[in-house]
Enzyme design. Sequence first.
Site, PDB file in Angstrom:
ATOM      1  CG  HIS A 191       1.104  -1.081   4.117  1.00  0.00           C
ATOM      2  ND1 HIS A 191       0.595  -0.929   5.387  1.00  0.00           N
ATOM      3  CD2 HIS A 191       0.636  -0.036   3.393  1.00  0.00           C
ATOM      4  CE1 HIS A 191      -0.171   0.161   5.432  1.00  0.00           C
ATOM      5  NE2 HIS A 191      -0.153   0.723   4.231  1.00  0.00           N
ATOM      6  CG  ASP A 237      -2.570   0.902   1.344  1.00  0.00           C
ATOM      7  OD1 ASP A 237      -1.939  -0.066   0.870  1.00  0.00           O
ATOM      8  OD2 ASP A 237      -2.999   0.922   2.504  1.00  0.00           O
ATOM      9  CD  GLU A 238      -2.236   3.911   4.913  1.00  0.00           C
ATOM     10  OE1 GLU A 238      -2.972   4.614   5.602  1.00  0.00           O
ATOM     11  OE2 GLU A 238      -1.968   2.720   5.193  1.00  0.00           O
ATOM     12  CB  ALA A 239       4.199   3.790  -0.756  1.00  0.00           C
ATOM     13  CG  LEU A 240       2.476   7.769   3.896  1.00  0.00           C
ATOM     14  CD1 LEU A 240       2.081   8.215   5.293  1.00  0.00           C
ATOM     15  CD2 LEU A 240       1.558   8.379   2.856  1.00  0.00           C
TER      16      LEU A 240
END
Length: 442
Positions: free
Chosen positions: A187, A261-264
């Site tokens: 993000h 979160d969400e460091a894909l």
Amino acid sequence: MVLPLVPWPASVVPLDDVVPTVEPAKHGETLRTDPHLHAEGYRLRIDDSGVLIESSTPAGEFYARQTLAQLAAAGPLPGIEIRDEPRFAHRGIMLDVARHFHPVSTVEAVIRRASALKLNTLHLHLSDDQGWRLALASHPELTEAGSGTAVGGDEGGFYTRDDWQRILDAASAHHMTVVPEFDLPGHTHAIGLSHPELVADPAPSPHLEGPPPPKHEPYTGIAVGFSSLRADAPGLEPFLRDVLTELAALTPGPYLHVGGDEALGTDPADYRAMVSLITRLAAETGKTAVAWHEAGVADLPRGTIGQYWGYRDGSAPECAEWVEKTRRFVDNGGRIILSPADAIYLDMKPHADHPLGLTWANGPTSIERSYDWDPGTVIPGLAEDAILGVEACLWSETVRTLDDIEQLILPRIGAAAEAAWSRPAGTPERTVESFRERMPSH
């Protein structure tokens, strides 16, 4: 006896030996200190001699007054005695000011509404792909380059130091702790607008409808998972130390939220290394780090707090990985904040045809579903003393104004408040039917 109270008090006794209602204008108010009461607890007695409030701290007195206001809003004050204290220490609301920026006046309004329900924590999501929202003396370029826009190309914005102090003062006046969050290492597209050397090239993400956004352009969409810091970037550690140290110095209170979160698109080994670095730097400021549950895979400072945003039924197969990562915080001496997305993510549509909100968390979240869960059963086998508390979250992809905020948080924020303060779900007063009866007067 059903009272229009949110949250439901621990002990309510009608006083049958006094007049059934009391007219406040004709009776005095007495305050007493009782050091044996819980720090946020209180006793409230209303009888024919007036109103008596007993507490051990100003916070307890404040919560007694919120209950008194709720009683008054429902009609004539009853003759009654209430003995009340919270179930959990952390009772929060998160407001995302990164996807859409919200001015100080809106944040102050959220503080007033949340504290009236005895919530005591305001978590502000201050950075994301769409914007960096807090000016720092150590790195003014972050807001100069990264705060101008928002989702949909809307106008951006940021908080000056004076703005930040206004928010802190409003929170303190309402007995709320501010937990600031810079979301790292994912993000982070907005960081790349001023520090392209620190961020990786945007990566493909299943949430994108096309190619990743250009690294050098502001991002105004709502997809996630494509941005990340570079674990091998020269200067990364000094940069992170600067921003976390200044954020800690600007903000009283015990916590720094560091995202996670969400460091894909991030290599798993790089992700673990960066989360370990970020949480260590946060701890070096003297604060306790808080991170979303994905960060549980990293080597964290002992006592780091985990925030679970999976679903309310943690025993479901789709929750297994989320729950495993969450448990690691507890194994490391930390505690858990529960934010089940399919119950108290307030940005979920309350019904399918509502003009605001999203539906990714198992579809729309009705009042019934927002209420029908209990913090003690979300993570199977988790001891209650491992739960720090409950936090409702409002992400702002579709939220532009205070009116938008109120449409989405009311009345479901009341369900989160009861889960955080009150007895476990299923006791006689803690039912959705009772909640529906009590909320309209509030």
